[in-house]
Motif scaffolding. Structure first.
Motif, mmCIF file in Angstrom:
data_model
loop_
_atom_site.group_PDB
_atom_site.id
_atom_site.type_symbol
_atom_site.label_atom_id
_atom_site.label_comp_id
_atom_site.label_asym_id
_atom_site.label_seq_id
_atom_site.Cartn_x
_atom_site.Cartn_y
_atom_site.Cartn_z
ATOM 1 N N GLU A 87 2.592 -5.188 4.299
ATOM 2 C CA GLU A 87 1.801 -5.162 3.439
ATOM 3 C C GLU A 87 0.225 -4.769 3.736
ATOM 4 O OE1 GLU A 87 5.262 -7.150 2.421
ATOM 5 O OE2 GLU A 87 3.831 -7.765 3.892
ATOM 6 N N THR A 108 0.380 -0.881 3.998
ATOM 7 C CA THR A 108 0.444 -0.151 2.909
ATOM 8 C C THR A 108 -0.616 -0.351 1.941
ATOM 9 O OG1 THR A 108 1.691 -1.736 1.819
ATOM 10 C CG2 THR A 108 2.702 0.257 2.812
ATOM 11 N N SER A 109 -1.846 -1.434 2.373
ATOM 12 C CA SER A 109 -2.841 -1.820 1.588
ATOM 13 C C SER A 109 -4.081 -0.600 1.743
ATOM 14 C CB SER A 109 -3.372 -3.309 1.934
ATOM 15 O OG SER A 109 -3.912 -3.169 3.126
#
Length: 184
Positions: free
Chosen positions: A166, A169-170
């Protein structure tokens, strides 16, 4: 999946890759690498720093569950796309680009394998040898710089090993990578 959702997904993926590529490039260009660890501030030195950082990011992504390995593959594809664009900007002709890309790909993938193997061996001497050969072109300026770079690379790898998919992809990926680059 409808045509519009397909294009929305492609745009979202491109934005993730843009952020990830930019974050890795920023980490590879962090001032302490050149100032404190004496990474040569040359085209070759910047390539080596980028190859080091990108290979560690790809290693981590490949170790995570799906879809992280897909992101790793897309990230490496993005790297080679950037190499292509860079060569064209440097004036390499259309006929010369594929040959140069092949050489750069071999260099990048060879270094990536060497870095991953050195870190997995957990033998400091192996990592030192790989860093001296690649980053310093077998001509380190000082043992302190090399030892500092070894500590940095080891910590960077450990930090990545704790980084979730996460985060990759943040919008926070740049901060996550740069915080580590600025620790020393």
């Amino acid at each position: 999946m409808g045509i519009f959702s397909y294009f929305r997904q492609r745009r979202a993926n491109r934005e993730i890759l843009d952020r990830l590529y930019g974050a890795v490039m920023a980490a590879a260009r962090a001032e302490p690498l050149y100032r404190d660890y004496r990474v040569p501030d040359t085209f070759e030195g910047r390539f080596e720093s980028f190859a080091l950082h990108a290979s560690l990011v790809a290693k981590r992504l490949n170790s995570l569950p799906s879809p992280a390995p897909d992101l790793a593959r897309d990230f490496v594809d993005r790297i080679f796309s950037e190499f292509d664009g860079m060569l064209r900007e440097m004036g390499v002709g259309d006929l010369g680009v594929p040959k140069r890309i092949k050489q750069m790909a071999a260099a990048f993938l060879g270094r990536a394998g060497a870095y991953v193997d050195a870190l997995q061996s957990e033998d400091r001497a192996v990592l030192k040898s790989v860093l001296v050969r690649n980053i310093y072109a077998s001509k380190p300026l000082s043992d302190a710089a090399v030892e500092g770079l070894i500590a940095y690379v080891t910590q960077f790898s450990k930090t990545l090993d704790q980084t979730s998919f996460e985060i990759f992809t943040s919008e926070n990926i740049a901060q996550a990578l740069m915080i580590n680059a600025e620790k020393d």
